[in-house]
Design a protein around this motif. Structure first.
Motif, PDB file in Angstrom:
ATOM      1  N   PRO A   1      31.013  47.365  39.829  1.00  0.00           N
ATOM      2  CA  PRO A   1      29.928  47.159  39.243  1.00  0.00           C
ATOM      3  C   PRO A   1      30.169  46.448  38.009  1.00  0.00           C
ATOM      4  CG  PRO A   1      29.465  49.376  40.053  1.00  0.00           C
ATOM      5  CD  PRO A   1      31.408  48.961  40.298  1.00  0.00           C
ATOM      6  N   GLY A   2      29.307  45.349  37.780  1.00  0.00           N
ATOM      7  CA  GLY A   2      29.345  44.498  36.791  1.00  0.00           C
ATOM      8  C   GLY A   2      30.062  43.309  36.711  1.00  0.00           C
ATOM      9  N   HIS A   3      31.101  42.974  37.557  1.00  0.00           N
ATOM     10  CA  HIS A   3      31.800  41.974  37.752  1.00  0.00           C
ATOM     11  C   HIS A   3      31.009  40.781  38.157  1.00  0.00           C
ATOM     12  CE1 HIS A   3      35.312  39.349  38.482  1.00  0.00           C
ATOM     13  NE2 HIS A   3      34.713  38.969  39.786  1.00  0.00           N
ATOM     14  N   PHE A   4      30.156  41.028  39.309  1.00  0.00           N
ATOM     15  CA  PHE A   4      29.626  39.695  39.695  1.00  0.00           C
ATOM     16  C   PHE A   4      28.268  39.386  38.661  1.00  0.00           C
ATOM     17  CE2 PHE A   4      30.680  41.486  44.192  1.00  0.00           C
ATOM     18  CZ  PHE A   4      31.497  40.524  44.173  1.00  0.00           C
ATOM     19  N   ASP A   5      28.024  40.204  37.954  1.00  0.00           N
ATOM     20  CA  ASP A   5      26.820  39.787  36.819  1.00  0.00           C
ATOM     21  C   ASP A   5      27.636  38.828  35.988  1.00  0.00           C
ATOM     22  OD1 ASP A   5      24.817  40.931  37.743  1.00  0.00           O
ATOM     23  OD2 ASP A   5      24.999  42.924  36.694  1.00  0.00           O
ATOM     24  N   TYR A   6      29.083  39.285  35.348  1.00  0.00           N
ATOM     25  CA  TYR A   6      29.822  38.452  34.550  1.00  0.00           C
ATOM     26  C   TYR A   6      30.294  37.018  35.129  1.00  0.00           C
ATOM     27  CZ  TYR A   6      34.498  36.882  32.928  1.00  0.00           C
ATOM     28  OH  TYR A   6      35.749  36.156  32.329  1.00  0.00           O
ATOM     29  N   ILE A   7      30.398  36.892  36.769  1.00  0.00           N
ATOM     30  CA  ILE A   7      30.819  35.641  37.058  1.00  0.00           C
ATOM     31  C   ILE A   7      29.480  34.887  36.992  1.00  0.00           C
ATOM     32  CG2 ILE A   7      31.437  34.489  39.246  1.00  0.00           C
ATOM     33  CD1 ILE A   7      33.565  35.819  37.857  1.00  0.00           C
TER      34      ILE A   7
ATOM     35  N   GLY B   1      38.301  44.726  49.299  1.00  0.00           N
ATOM     36  CA  GLY B   1      38.430  44.368  47.891  1.00  0.00           C
ATOM     37  C   GLY B   1      39.936  44.667  47.449  1.00  0.00           C
ATOM     38  N   ALA B   2      40.560  43.615  46.754  1.00  0.00           N
ATOM     39  CA  ALA B   2      41.852  43.629  46.136  1.00  0.00           C
ATOM     40  C   ALA B   2      41.644  43.960  44.585  1.00  0.00           C
ATOM     41  CB  ALA B   2      42.532  42.644  46.408  1.00  0.00           C
ATOM     42  N   LEU B   3      42.034  45.137  44.195  1.00  0.00           N
ATOM     43  CA  LEU B   3      41.111  45.686  42.996  1.00  0.00           C
ATOM     44  C   LEU B   3      42.338  46.393  42.158  1.00  0.00           C
ATOM     45  CD1 LEU B   3      38.002  47.444  43.966  1.00  0.00           C
ATOM     46  CD2 LEU B   3      38.092  45.206  43.074  1.00  0.00           C
ATOM     47  N   SER B   4      42.240  46.154  40.629  1.00  0.00           N
ATOM     48  CA  SER B   4      43.072  46.858  39.776  1.00  0.00           C
ATOM     49  C   SER B   4      42.550  48.155  39.870  1.00  0.00           C
ATOM     50  CB  SER B   4      43.057  46.185  38.526  1.00  0.00           C
ATOM     51  OG  SER B   4      41.662  46.228  37.853  1.00  0.00           O
ATOM     52  N   GLN B   5      43.689  49.234  39.553  1.00  0.00           N
ATOM     53  CA  GLN B   5      43.316  50.550  39.441  1.00  0.00           C
ATOM     54  C   GLN B   5      42.121  50.877  38.250  1.00  0.00           C
ATOM     55  OE1 GLN B   5      46.215  53.429  40.333  1.00  0.00           O
ATOM     56  NE2 GLN B   5      47.446  51.968  41.521  1.00  0.00           N
ATOM     57  N   TYR B   6      42.296  50.018  37.368  1.00  0.00           N
ATOM     58  CA  TYR B   6      41.497  50.215  36.135  1.00  0.00           C
ATOM     59  C   TYR B   6      40.920  48.843  35.583  1.00  0.00           C
ATOM     60  CZ  TYR B   6      45.086  53.804  35.959  1.00  0.00           C
ATOM     61  OH  TYR B   6      46.047  54.823  36.090  1.00  0.00           O
ATOM     62  N   ALA B   7      39.763  48.780  35.096  1.00  0.00           N
ATOM     63  CA  ALA B   7      39.140  47.692  34.761  1.00  0.00           C
ATOM     64  C   ALA B   7      38.274  47.722  33.568  1.00  0.00           C
ATOM     65  CB  ALA B   7      38.384  47.078  35.913  1.00  0.00           C
ATOM     66  N   SER B   8      37.756  47.057  32.652  1.00  0.00           N
ATOM     67  CA  SER B   8      36.945  47.332  31.591  1.00  0.00           C
ATOM     68  C   SER B   8      36.514  45.983  31.219  1.00  0.00           C
ATOM     69  CB  SER B   8      37.606  47.475  30.297  1.00  0.00           C
ATOM     70  OG  SER B   8      38.657  46.584  30.038  1.00  0.00           O
ATOM     71  N   SER B   9      35.098  46.000  30.496  1.00  0.00           N
ATOM     72  CA  SER B   9      34.352  44.919  29.999  1.00  0.00           C
ATOM     73  C   SER B   9      35.086  43.510  29.404  1.00  0.00           C
ATOM     74  CB  SER B   9      33.103  45.135  29.340  1.00  0.00           C
ATOM     75  OG  SER B   9      33.709  45.885  28.010  1.00  0.00           O
ATOM     76  N   PRO B  10      34.845  42.369  29.543  1.00  0.00           N
ATOM     77  CA  PRO B  10      33.500  41.946  30.084  1.00  0.00           C
ATOM     78  C   PRO B  10      33.584  41.793  31.365  1.00  0.00           C
ATOM     79  CG  PRO B  10      34.553  40.234  29.041  1.00  0.00           C
ATOM     80  CD  PRO B  10      35.440  41.389  28.689  1.00  0.00           C
ATOM     81  N   GLY B  11      34.875  41.706  32.025  1.00  0.00           N
ATOM     82  CA  GLY B  11      35.041  41.081  33.460  1.00  0.00           C
ATOM     83  C   GLY B  11      34.805  42.400  34.494  1.00  0.00           C
ATOM     84  N   PHE B  12      35.118  43.229  33.944  1.00  0.00           N
ATOM     85  CA  PHE B  12      35.171  44.456  35.013  1.00  0.00           C
ATOM     86  C   PHE B  12      36.045  44.177  36.061  1.00  0.00           C
ATOM     87  CE2 PHE B  12      30.971  45.124  32.681  1.00  0.00           C
ATOM     88  CZ  PHE B  12      31.130  46.217  32.249  1.00  0.00           C
TER      89      PHE B  12
ATOM     90  N   LYS C   1      39.411  28.982  34.126  1.00  0.00           N
ATOM     91  CA  LYS C   1      39.897  28.882  32.806  1.00  0.00           C
ATOM     92  C   LYS C   1      38.935  29.770  32.172  1.00  0.00           C
ATOM     93  CE  LYS C   1      40.264  25.806  28.768  1.00  0.00           C
ATOM     94  NZ  LYS C   1      39.979  24.420  28.363  1.00  0.00           N
ATOM     95  N   LYS C   2      37.623  29.998  32.420  1.00  0.00           N
ATOM     96  CA  LYS C   2      36.912  30.882  31.870  1.00  0.00           C
ATOM     97  C   LYS C   2      37.257  32.343  32.152  1.00  0.00           C
ATOM     98  CE  LYS C   2      32.738  29.212  30.015  1.00  0.00           C
ATOM     99  NZ  LYS C   2      32.154  29.766  28.760  1.00  0.00           N
ATOM    100  N   MET C   3      37.533  32.630  33.352  1.00  0.00           N
ATOM    101  CA  MET C   3      38.111  34.075  33.701  1.00  0.00           C
ATOM    102  C   MET C   3      39.393  34.486  33.193  1.00  0.00           C
ATOM    103  SD  MET C   3      36.981  34.560  37.675  1.00  0.00           S
ATOM    104  CE  MET C   3      38.058  33.330  38.390  1.00  0.00           C
ATOM    105  N   ARG C   4      40.202  33.497  33.125  1.00  0.00           N
ATOM    106  CA  ARG C   4      41.458  33.927  32.412  1.00  0.00           C
ATOM    107  C   ARG C   4      41.592  33.967  30.942  1.00  0.00           C
ATOM    108  NH1 ARG C   4      45.364  29.336  35.607  1.00  0.00           N
ATOM    109  NH2 ARG C   4      46.660  31.130  36.989  1.00  0.00           N
ATOM    110  N   ALA C   5      40.503  33.577  30.301  1.00  0.00           N
ATOM    111  CA  ALA C   5      40.319  33.951  28.868  1.00  0.00           C
ATOM    112  C   ALA C   5      39.905  35.321  28.816  1.00  0.00           C
ATOM    113  CB  ALA C   5      39.326  32.970  28.241  1.00  0.00           C
ATOM    114  N   ASP C   6      39.076  35.906  29.655  1.00  0.00           N
ATOM    115  CA  ASP C   6      38.688  37.402  29.532  1.00  0.00           C
ATOM    116  C   ASP C   6      39.373  38.478  30.576  1.00  0.00           C
ATOM    117  OD1 ASP C   6      36.838  36.487  27.721  1.00  0.00           O
ATOM    118  OD2 ASP C   6      35.359  35.915  29.532  1.00  0.00           O
ATOM    119  N   ILE C   7      40.060  37.914  31.203  1.00  0.00           N
ATOM    120  CA  ILE C   7      40.535  38.951  32.387  1.00  0.00           C
ATOM    121  C   ILE C   7      42.071  39.022  32.591  1.00  0.00           C
ATOM    122  CG2 ILE C   7      40.565  39.411  35.038  1.00  0.00           C
ATOM    123  CD1 ILE C   7      37.833  38.115  35.174  1.00  0.00           C
TER     124      ILE C   7
END
Length: 374
Positions: free
Chosen positions: A251-257, A164-175, A275-281
């Protein structure tokens, strides 16, 4: 003798690879940065100068239109850090110019094109050489070998590779937050994944086999994505019951996708999902790389045994520059591969199953950025 290396693609990974090679080879390398964007080359040169913390001469090359036919570079090695859609073109250039070549892409169709293109090449073509595919496949091979040595008489049941290449912080909706090329994220979510099931190599849809995983008490989700298994499904078919690569997310990211894909319906494509992801993430530069590999087997009574390795990589400071975790992890694997190719021992396709396992994982560059696993 000074080695002439050209890095095509002067973005985050390309410039990090240049820095790592300079740190390792010093005056023994002549380094060129090539990109379609001159400003990108200039920015990469300044970044490397600041990170390297001493003056260094880099040649900058602005790529011409249609480089597959109009660019004729000279050197020992072409390192391809361009988007995966250009991989076959870059490989064709290296083949024409009698250069060694290495790329990073998880793009399976592009990889298959290169297989056909360079079958009879006299120089080496190392494919899928980054973090995943790349390092994680070598770790999987090492652990399978270690399991067989430590448990003679057992059969290996499964090889599970997770990154996993992850941010150290994440929030909704994309987590989630983008810490590497957003195009690569949407591509790996939609392209097919090659796995082994019941000893057979099969193709499965990405994001079709979700699981929960707990690392040091923290819960993550993992699911199939394309490319990360490299050629190990072919290498291990008929040898292990199950092998797969999955991407780790909060958790929550794949549900968002899944929701985004439902909303797009028949209009679903890499560009539309992006385009969808860039609007939220958002984009983040505070990242972390999670690495997890597990090999499970059984003894003659059917009792199950498992060995696990887990590691984390964080950003590091070089001079006045912070090098992100994903830059370190991806570029270090590519740079170590470059050293293999420069030995001139390889010709044709060098896939993950053909790598010299001990030499690669025990290499100075890998140990510096990943730590020792041998």
């Amino acid at each position: 003798m000074t080695k002439k290396i050209i890095i095509a693609g002067a973005g985050g990974i390309g410039r990090a690879c240049g820095l790592i090679l300079l740190q390792h080879l010093g005056k023994d390398v002549s380094l060129s940065l090539a990109d379609i964007n001159e400003d990108q080359c200039n920015q990469a040169e300044s970044w490397i100068q600041e990170a390297y913390n001493q003056s260094v001469t880099l040649k900058k090359i602005v790529l011409p239109p249609n480089p597959a036919t109009n660019w004729n570079p000279e050197g020992e090695l072409l390192l391809d850090c361009t988007p995966g859609a250009f991989a076959a073109d870059m490989a064709s250039i290296a083949l024409r110019q009698n250069m060694h070549y290495a790329n990073l892409t998880e793009n399976v169709p592009a990889t298959k094109k290169i297989y056909q293109l360079v079958q009879n090449a006299t120089t080496g073509f190392a494919l899928q050489t980054g973090l995943a595919p790349g390092y994680i496949n070598q770790l999987g091979r090492l652990m399978a070998s270690q399991y067989s040595e430590e448990h003679p008489g057992h059969t290996i049941d499964s090889i599970k590779m997770r990154v996993g290449a992850l941010s150290q912080y994440a929030s909704s909706p994309g987590f989630y937050a983008f810490v590497w090329n957003p195009v690569g994220v949407s591509t790996e979510y939609l392209n097919q994944s090659e796995v082994i099931e019941q000893y057979r190599k099969v193709t499965k849809p990405s994001l079709s086999s979700r699981e929960q995983i707990i690392l040091k008490g923290i819960r993550y989700e993992a699911d199939l994505t394309s490319g990360g298994a490299a050629d190990l499904p072919e290498f291990y078919k008929n040898k292990v019951r199950q092998l797969n690569y999955k991407t780790l997310r909060y958790p929550g990211h794949f549900d968002y996708i899944d929701q985004m894909k439902r909303e797009l319906g028949n209009d679903l494509s890499v560009d539309a999902l992006l385009k969808k992801m860039r609007a939220d993430i958002p984009m983040h530069d505070q990242d972390r790389v999670l690495i997890y590999c597990a090999v499970n087997g059984k003894d003659k009574t059917g009792s199950s045994y498992e060995i696990i390795r887990h590691g984390e990589i964080y950003p590091a400071q070089y001079g006045s520059v912070q090098v992100t975790a994903i830059q370190r992890a991806t570029a270090a694997s590519l740079a170590q591969t470059a050293l293999l190719l420069l030995t001139n021992r390889y010709s044709g396709v060098l896939t993950q199953s053909r790598y010299p396992l001990q030499e690669f994982l025990n290499g100075d560059i890998i140990r510096k950025h990943y730590g020792s696993v041998i």
